[in-house]
Design an enzyme around this catalytic site. Structure first.
Site, PDB file in Angstrom:
ATOM      1  N   ASP A 405     -11.850-115.252  -0.853  1.00  0.00           N
ATOM      2  CA  ASP A 405     -11.118-116.124  -1.770  1.00  0.00           C
ATOM      3  C   ASP A 405     -11.161-117.577  -1.302  1.00  0.00           C
ATOM      4  OD1 ASP A 405      -9.473-116.907  -3.848  1.00  0.00           O
ATOM      5  OD2 ASP A 405      -7.858-115.514  -3.352  1.00  0.00           O
ATOM      6  N   GLU A 460      -2.490-113.418 -12.459  1.00  0.00           N
ATOM      7  CA  GLU A 460      -1.672-114.103 -11.458  1.00  0.00           C
ATOM      8  C   GLU A 460      -0.981-115.341 -12.017  1.00  0.00           C
ATOM      9  OE1 GLU A 460      -4.042-115.417  -8.195  1.00  0.00           O
ATOM     10  OE2 GLU A 460      -5.487-116.469  -9.455  1.00  0.00           O
TER      11      GLU A 460
END
Length: 652
Positions: A405, A460
């Site tokens: 990420d 998210e």
């Protein structure tokens, strides 16, 4: 794989203009003119959809593709091929049929054009004995007057240049000429010319920077590429990130004998033709993994979005061994293949500094005994630094899938990082997912162990914004998905109407109905779907979770039954003898009648999960029914505001 090709080589005199190549069905034509440079235009059904647009490449030392450009020769080829994908995102057999023309120019350059029935593409070819430095590439896309566009615009972040982006944006709907030179989009973008819609993107992005698209105040876009990073530093923030502090005066240094990435125009006469289009996959380099049999897609859980906020348990929930055992039990109960241990299982800056609340040996043994795999989140800067030892440790724990990420770039150095990580993971027989990443752009064809990427504004965002609306959700299949599958992480079990939606950390809710979330597992391409809902809530609804857990994630065939960009979509997917149909709408309630004229003869057990009668006021409301159907039957279905549905047809 079957392939048949017809080659024709023609030598052109300098004055032989113009030349062209048409699609196999003869309805789409690329017209090329070589005269003090090279331009192309595109027509569909006899109507121009792309006005003459320039192609050029500038190398260090002033060498240009357009300099003294003259046709040295033309090679034409017709191809009938079938691609067997390493991982079947849309279908297990991909027809690859096109007409190709390669125009040889002076200065060691060629340009290759391909015309498909569902799109066109071109790429520049260089033939230099030594390495080259690319100062810039000119990629122009001139559309007809009155064109509209749906584009994800980059919002500049503080402290870094415009080329740092997570590739997660809402999609702006506007007229193309309203985009100014201050507007920069990442691809894919969708250009709407009324009768024709055109997806603009690229494919086969290797050892070269990705293409952004800059507005021009006209009905055109121009490609823009992040200059090569001359200096970098790794931030000392909670999630470390490598950022560029100084850029060079060129975009790439690369081998001189190569093909550059494809510039792709996906063409659709109806909205239904867009989500199933896989031209980007077709154009990419073949798989570098000879035997992909160890790659196992499936479904995974994730705990980060709900902040491990479990209930009805006899332990303190959090990033700890007990909570992850609970997730393993949940995965086993409802048919998931693996769990994700997201950010927090280790120090973000040191993958070997395990959270003291976690005993990895215990978890690894527990998961193995249950037949469930463990997957691990990593920070990209940390993984890059600890790669070799980290992969060895992951294998010892029985991990077969990792996420990395906070990459947030696509300059040449970063693009090469993706390939290095994917290759290292392939050598270790690990699947890899990139977050904070640019779209796949064909990379999943070349490295099928890169099972999927994020590059989407997904679940998210419900934690801290109201951006993932149902209209956004039904825009994605016509925009972002054109460049490959994405990790939205659907399945939120707290659902809300537009008026009821709130941002609550640890207890996120989604906009739209429960069935809207469920349908994403069928509508969105993603061979490794991640369920982001709360398992404690899931245990209270076993019938719903059993249905969700039964859904495949790879497909034998994909058909789009109903579609209107940013309004609604109904997708049918085949797996073996069975079919799965998912539908989603924006905030407007809709009714559809699904005719089962595409299934095989025989009897099917139909399980339906549809918006409940009160879903317009209580978004989690749904109804599950079961009946028998056969080919030719029709099934009416109502979608509430922000609603959806899922049908599962199991052949008897």
């Amino acid at each position: 794989m079957f392939a048949a090709s017809l080659f024709v080589t023609v030598q052109f005199a300098l004055h032989a203009q113009p030349i062209g190549v048409s699609s196999p069905d003869g309805k789409t034509t690329i017209n090329i003119v070589v005269k003090q440079g090279i331009t192309y235009s595109v027509s569909v059904d006899g109507k121009t959809i792309v006005e003459p647009s320039a192609i050029d490449l500038l190398l260090a030392g002033g060498v240009k593709l357009s300099q003294n450009a003259s046709i040295k020769g033309v090679t034409a080829k017709t191809v009938y091929d079938t691609i067997i994908p390493g991982v079947a995102e849309k279908r297990k057999k991909i027809p690859d049929v096109y007409n190709q023309m390669i125009i040889g120019l002076g200065n060691n350059f060629s340009v290759e054009f391909r015309a498909y029935n569902d799109g066109v593409a071109y790429r520049i070819i260089t033939r230099f004995a030594n390495d080259i430095t690319v100062e810039n590439e000119q990629a122009v896309f001139n559309f007809i007057k009155g064109s509209n566009i749906i584009a994800p615009l980059v919002e500049k972040r503080d402290g870094v240049d415009i080329y740092h982006t997570s590739f997660e944006s809402v999609y702006k709907h506007t007229t193309l000429d309203s985009l100014t030179t201050n507007d920069l989009a990442f691809s894919p973008v969708l250009v709407d010319e009324g009768d024709i819609k055109i997806g603009v993107t690229e494919s086969d992005l290797l050892d070269y920077p990705g293409m952004f698209l800059r507005g021009t105040n006209k009905f055109s876009l121009t490609g823009e590429f992040a200059p090569y990073p001359a200096k970098e530093r790794t931030t000392d923030e909670e999630y470390p990130e490598t950022i560029v502090t100084e850029r060079a005066g060129y975009i790439a240094k690369t081998t001189g004998n190569r093909t550059l990435p494809w510039r792709v125009l996906m063409i659709a006469r109806s909205d239904k033709e867009l989500p199933g289009n896989d031209i980007v996959y077709r154009l990419a380099s073949p798989s570098k993994i000879k035997d992909a049999g160890w790659i196992h897609p499936g479904k995974c859980t994730d705990e980060w979005i709900i902040n491990v906020n479990l209930f009805n348990v006899n332990f303190k929930s959090g990033v700890n061994t007990a909570s992850y055992k609970y997730y393993i039990d949940f995965a086993k109960r409802f048919g998931f293949d693996r769990i994700m241990m997201d950010a927090g299982w280790s120090d973000y800056k040191d993958l070997f500094k395990i959270n003291p609340g976690i005993n990895m040996d215990t978890l690894a043994a527990y998961a193995a005994a249950k037949g469930i795999k463990i997957s691990m989140w990593t920070d990209a800067a940390t993984l890059n630094r600890q790669l070799d030892n980290a992969l060895l440790q992951f294998k010892k724990w029985g991990v077969d899938f990792i996420m990395t990420d906070f990459i947030d770039r696509d300059d040449q150095k970063t693009v090469n990082f993706y390939e290095r990580i994917a290759k290292a993971c392939a050598d270790a027989k690990l699947m890899i997912m990139f977050h904070g990443a640019y779209p796949p752009k064909g990379f999943t064809h070349t490295y099928p162990n890169n099972i999927v990427r994020e590059s989407v504004l997904g679940s998210e965002y419900n934690i801290w914004s109201d951006k993932p609306t149902p209209a956004h959700d039904v825009t994605l299949p016509f925009t972002r998905m054109l460049s490959g599958g994405f990790d939205y992480e659907p399945g939120i079990l707290e659902n809300a109407t537009k008026e009821q939606f709130r941002m609550i950390n640890g207890r996120p809710m989604s906009q739209g109905t429960r069935c809207h979330q469920l349908a994403m597992f069928v509508v969105y391409d993603n061979p490794l779907q991640i369920f982001s809902g709360n398992p404690s809530q899931g245990y209270l609804e076993p019938k719903f979770m059993e249905l969700l857990g039964s859904l495949p994630t790879t497909w034998d065939e994909t058909k789009i039954l109903e579609a209107k960009v940013s309004n609604y979509i109904v997708t049918a997917r085949q797996k073996g003898s069975n079919w799965y149909i998912g539908g989603m709408t924006d905030w407007i309630p809709r009714d559809f009648t699904i005719k089962l004229d595409f299934i095989e003869d025989g009897d099917y057990i139909l399980t339906t999960c549809t918006d409940g009668v009160n879903a317009d006021k209580y978004a989690p409301d749904y109804s599950i029914t079961e009946t028998m159907v056969k080919k030719g039957d029709t099934i009416p279905v109502h979608l509430a505001s922000g609603g959806g549905f899922l049908f599962r047809l199991i052949k008897k």
